[in-house]
Scaffold this motif. Structure first.
Motif, PDB file in Angstrom:
ATOM      1  N   THR A 146       0.843  -1.189   0.000  1.00  7.11           N
ATOM      2  CA  THR A 146       0.000   0.000   0.000  1.00  7.11           C
ATOM      3  C   THR A 146       0.881   1.242   0.000  1.00  7.11           C
ATOM      4  O   THR A 146       1.908   1.284   0.683  1.00  7.11           O
ATOM      5  CB  THR A 146      -0.906   0.024   1.247  1.00  7.11           C
ATOM      6  OG1 THR A 146      -1.806  -1.084   1.182  1.00  7.11           O
ATOM      7  CG2 THR A 146      -1.692   1.328   1.337  1.00  7.11           C
ATOM      8  N   ILE A 147       0.486   2.255  -0.771  1.00 10.13           N
ATOM      9  CA  ILE A 147       1.218   3.513  -0.799  1.00 10.13           C
ATOM     10  C   ILE A 147       0.317   4.633  -0.305  1.00 10.13           C
ATOM     11  O   ILE A 147      -0.817   4.792  -0.767  1.00 10.13           O
ATOM     12  CB  ILE A 147       1.717   3.866  -2.215  1.00 10.13           C
ATOM     13  CG1 ILE A 147       2.566   2.740  -2.794  1.00 10.13           C
ATOM     14  CG2 ILE A 147       2.529   5.163  -2.176  1.00 10.13           C
ATOM     15  CD1 ILE A 147       3.082   3.036  -4.193  1.00 10.13           C
ATOM     16  N   ILE A 148       0.827   5.410   0.636  1.00 11.00           N
ATOM     17  CA  ILE A 148       0.163   6.631   1.085  1.00 11.00           C
ATOM     18  C   ILE A 148       1.062   7.784   0.678  1.00 11.00           C
ATOM     19  O   ILE A 148       2.198   7.893   1.167  1.00 11.00           O
ATOM     20  CB  ILE A 148      -0.052   6.631   2.611  1.00 11.00           C
ATOM     21  CG1 ILE A 148      -0.902   5.435   3.033  1.00 11.00           C
ATOM     22  CG2 ILE A 148      -0.698   7.939   3.059  1.00 11.00           C
ATOM     23  CD1 ILE A 148      -0.973   5.238   4.545  1.00 11.00           C
ATOM     24  N   GLU A 183      -5.667   1.300  -8.738  1.00  8.09           N
ATOM     25  CA  GLU A 183      -5.375   2.138  -7.575  1.00  8.09           C
ATOM     26  C   GLU A 183      -5.901   1.521  -6.284  1.00  8.09           C
ATOM     27  O   GLU A 183      -6.118   2.220  -5.297  1.00  8.09           O
ATOM     28  CB  GLU A 183      -6.005   3.522  -7.780  1.00  8.09           C
ATOM     29  CG  GLU A 183      -5.272   4.622  -7.046  1.00  8.09           C
ATOM     30  CD  GLU A 183      -5.938   5.971  -7.246  1.00  8.09           C
ATOM     31  OE1 GLU A 183      -5.444   6.938  -6.661  1.00  8.09           O
ATOM     32  OE2 GLU A 183      -6.950   6.060  -7.972  1.00  8.09           O
ATOM     33  N   ALA A 184      -6.032   0.198  -6.268  1.00 10.18           N
ATOM     34  CA  ALA A 184      -6.648  -0.470  -5.123  1.00 10.18           C
ATOM     35  C   ALA A 184      -5.849  -0.310  -3.837  1.00 10.18           C
ATOM     36  O   ALA A 184      -6.410  -0.456  -2.741  1.00 10.18           O
ATOM     37  CB  ALA A 184      -6.830  -1.957  -5.429  1.00 10.18           C
ATOM     38  N   ASN A 185      -4.567  -0.015  -3.934  1.00  3.57           N
ATOM     39  CA  ASN A 185      -3.720   0.070  -2.745  1.00  3.57           C
ATOM     40  C   ASN A 185      -3.057   1.428  -2.588  1.00  3.57           C
ATOM     41  O   ASN A 185      -2.006   1.533  -1.950  1.00  3.57           O
ATOM     42  CB  ASN A 185      -2.649  -1.018  -2.773  1.00  3.57           C
ATOM     43  CG  ASN A 185      -3.220  -2.420  -2.647  1.00  3.57           C
ATOM     44  OD1 ASN A 185      -4.132  -2.647  -1.853  1.00  3.57           O
ATOM     45  ND2 ASN A 185      -2.711  -3.346  -3.426  1.00  3.57           N
ATOM     46  N   VAL A 186      -3.648   2.482  -3.157  1.00  8.03           N
ATOM     47  CA  VAL A 186      -3.022   3.803  -3.110  1.00  8.03           C
ATOM     48  C   VAL A 186      -4.012   4.846  -2.584  1.00  8.03           C
ATOM     49  O   VAL A 186      -5.166   4.883  -2.992  1.00  8.03           O
ATOM     50  CB  VAL A 186      -2.517   4.238  -4.502  1.00  8.03           C
ATOM     51  CG1 VAL A 186      -1.962   5.663  -4.458  1.00  8.03           C
ATOM     52  CG2 VAL A 186      -1.442   3.279  -4.995  1.00  8.03           C
ATOM     53  N   VAL A 187      -3.517   5.688  -1.675  1.00  5.61           N
ATOM     54  CA  VAL A 187      -4.291   6.827  -1.185  1.00  5.61           C
ATOM     55  C   VAL A 187      -3.447   8.089  -1.361  1.00  5.61           C
ATOM     56  O   VAL A 187      -2.272   8.119  -0.978  1.00  5.61           O
ATOM     57  CB  VAL A 187      -4.674   6.664   0.299  1.00  5.61           C
ATOM     58  CG1 VAL A 187      -5.238   7.971   0.852  1.00  5.61           C
ATOM     59  CG2 VAL A 187      -5.684   5.549   0.472  1.00  5.61           C
ATOM     60  N   THR A 188      -4.045   9.117  -1.949  1.00  2.00           N
ATOM     61  CA  THR A 188      -3.396  10.412  -2.118  1.00  2.00           C
ATOM     62  C   THR A 188      -4.032  11.406  -1.157  1.00  2.00           C
ATOM     63  O   THR A 188      -5.255  11.459  -1.023  1.00  2.00           O
ATOM     64  CB  THR A 188      -3.553  10.927  -3.558  1.00  2.00           C
ATOM     65  OG1 THR A 188      -2.974   9.981  -4.467  1.00  2.00           O
ATOM     66  CG2 THR A 188      -2.861  12.274  -3.733  1.00  2.00           C
ATOM     67  N   ILE A 189      -3.192  12.197  -0.499  1.00  2.00           N
ATOM     68  CA  ILE A 189      -3.658  13.171   0.477  1.00  2.00           C
ATOM     69  C   ILE A 189      -3.292  14.574   0.007  1.00  2.00           C
ATOM     70  O   ILE A 189      -2.157  14.827  -0.410  1.00  2.00           O
ATOM     71  CB  ILE A 189      -3.038  12.889   1.859  1.00  2.00           C
ATOM     72  CG1 ILE A 189      -3.592  11.578   2.419  1.00  2.00           C
ATOM     73  CG2 ILE A 189      -3.283  14.040   2.827  1.00  2.00           C
ATOM     74  CD1 ILE A 189      -2.876  11.081   3.647  1.00  2.00           C
ATOM     75  N   MET A 190      -4.274  15.466   0.063  1.00  2.00           N
ATOM     76  CA  MET A 190      -4.043  16.870  -0.295  1.00  2.00           C
ATOM     77  C   MET A 190      -4.886  17.770   0.601  1.00  2.00           C
ATOM     78  O   MET A 190      -5.687  17.289   1.395  1.00  2.00           O
ATOM     79  CB  MET A 190      -4.396  17.126  -1.769  1.00  2.00           C
ATOM     80  CG  MET A 190      -3.419  16.537  -2.764  1.00  2.00           C
ATOM     81  SD  MET A 190      -3.863  16.968  -4.469  1.00  2.00           S
ATOM     82  CE  MET A 190      -3.749  18.766  -4.411  1.00  2.00           C
ATOM     83  N   ALA A 217      -8.624  12.949   1.179  1.00  2.00           N
ATOM     84  CA  ALA A 217      -7.915  11.737   0.787  1.00  2.00           C
ATOM     85  C   ALA A 217      -8.729  11.101  -0.324  1.00  2.00           C
ATOM     86  O   ALA A 217      -9.965  11.074  -0.250  1.00  2.00           O
ATOM     87  CB  ALA A 217      -7.760  10.781   1.955  1.00  2.00           C
ATOM     88  N   PHE A 218      -8.036  10.627  -1.367  1.00  2.00           N
ATOM     89  CA  PHE A 218      -8.758  10.008  -2.473  1.00  2.00           C
ATOM     90  C   PHE A 218      -7.920   8.890  -3.066  1.00  2.00           C
ATOM     91  O   PHE A 218      -6.692   8.900  -2.989  1.00  2.00           O
ATOM     92  CB  PHE A 218      -9.148  11.046  -3.534  1.00  2.00           C
ATOM     93  CG  PHE A 218      -8.018  11.876  -4.083  1.00  2.00           C
ATOM     94  CD1 PHE A 218      -7.494  11.635  -5.339  1.00  2.00           C
ATOM     95  CD2 PHE A 218      -7.484  12.934  -3.354  1.00  2.00           C
ATOM     96  CE1 PHE A 218      -6.456  12.405  -5.863  1.00  2.00           C
ATOM     97  CE2 PHE A 218      -6.448  13.718  -3.861  1.00  2.00           C
ATOM     98  CZ  PHE A 218      -5.943  13.453  -5.117  1.00  2.00           C
ATOM     99  N   GLY A 219      -8.622   7.905  -3.632  1.00  2.00           N
ATOM    100  CA  GLY A 219      -7.938   6.749  -4.204  1.00  2.00           C
ATOM    101  C   GLY A 219      -8.700   5.476  -3.929  1.00  2.00           C
ATOM    102  O   GLY A 219      -9.877   5.365  -4.279  1.00  2.00           O
TER     103      GLY A 219
END
Length: 302
Positions: free
Chosen positions: A179-181, A206-213, A229-231
């Motif tokens: 998983t990538i954050i 993108e099942a294992n990725v979360v992007t934070i802004m 957070a989206f992904g």
């Protein structure tokens, strides 16, 4: 004064802050006037605001975002980080983190009782790259790190990861099922001539990725405590369940301010970046005049 210590552990927003993005106060007031419908939104955030954000973030990051399943509004990006880590990490897990990176990353991983595996960022020797040691990252995954947590642009160095680095991070995570954050808080604050590659745009799945802004830095909206957070729909769902317990939702009236994000007047963002860049260049001139101090020109960040 000579000999006076300087605290670099937090930003001195009183000394250098800019005016909040135009229309933010008016949007907040409109939210207050709306009343309970704005105050008591869904746990993920107001549906109509999420619809607008999903379109903006998809356009910005180069990949579609489902407002219903892949996006959550949080009480600031710090909260988004906590929710993302708490939704993917438990005691005894191994987490790869970049050194140096945002100081709270280490604190959050330690709080969860997880083991940190450091991955070096040799930013002073990076030129076209941020300087991530991809061999160390691969080694961390081989040691069973299940999560990789990093910021891009890097906080605190201002280094931006190259297309090659982002591509290799994506390949390694896919290969090991990690998983990538990725914390992209400063990804709108890119200095002149700097390109940027969104990790999520390089992935087929993108099942294992979360992007934070969030709008706290570039847009000077930190006091409203707003982040996103989206992904991964699976991870976002877990984040929502945890948010419902911890804080219920991002502050309702403040969520209305998100309508101004990515909707600033023409030329406003470029002017804001230029003002930050002027401060950067002034500081660089000072540090480059100090004998024995090595400096990399930040490519982004405040």
């Amino acid at each position: 004064m000579p000999g006076t210590p300087v605290d670099f552990s937090h930003g001195d927003v009183n000394a250098t802050a800019f005016e909040p993005a135009p229309g933010s106060l008016e949007a907040f007031v409109q939210g207050v006037h709306r009343g309970g419908g704005q105050a008591y939104t869904e746990y993920r955030g107001d549906a109509s605001i999420r619809e607008k954000l999903a379109l903006n973030l998809a356009d910005f990051s180069g990949k579609s975002v489902s407002a219903a399943e892949e996006l959550i509004i949080t009480p600031g990006t710090q909260s988004a980080l906590f929710l993302a880590i708490a939704s993917t990490v438990t005691a005894g897990d191994k987490v790869a983190i970049v050194q140096p990176d945002y100081f709270a990353n280490r604190k959050l991983v330690e709080f969860m009782g997880a083991e940190m595996i450091p991955v070096k960022l040799d930013y002073l020797n990076g030129s076209a790259n941020a300087g991530l040691d991809l061999n160390e990252l691969e080694s961390a995954f081989k040691k069973d790190a299940k999560v990789f947590l990093f910021s891009n642009p890097n906080n605190p160095t201002g280094a931006v990861y190259s297309r090659s680095e982002i591509g290799q991070i994506a390949q390694l995570a896919d290969r090991f099922g990690a998983t990538i954050i990725v914390d992209q808080l400063y990804s709108r604050l890119l200095y002149e001539g700097q390109s940027y590659v969104h990790l999520r745009s390089t992935l087929a799945d993108e099942a294992n990725v979360v992007t934070i802004m969030g709008p706290s830095k570039t847009e000077s909206l930190s006091g409203y405590r707003l982040g996103v957070a989206f992904g991964s729909a699976r991870i976002v769902q877990r984040m929502e369940k945890l948010q419902a317990i911890v804080s219920l939702r991002a502050p309702g009236y403040c969520q209305a301010v998100m309508r101004t994000w990515f909707s600033e007047p023409a030329g406003w963002l470029a002017d804001r970046i230029n003002k930050h860049q002027a401060i950067r260049d002034e500081l660089l001139a000072v540090f480059r005049g100090i004998e024995g101090v090595a400096v990399r020109t930040p490519q982004a960040g405040s």
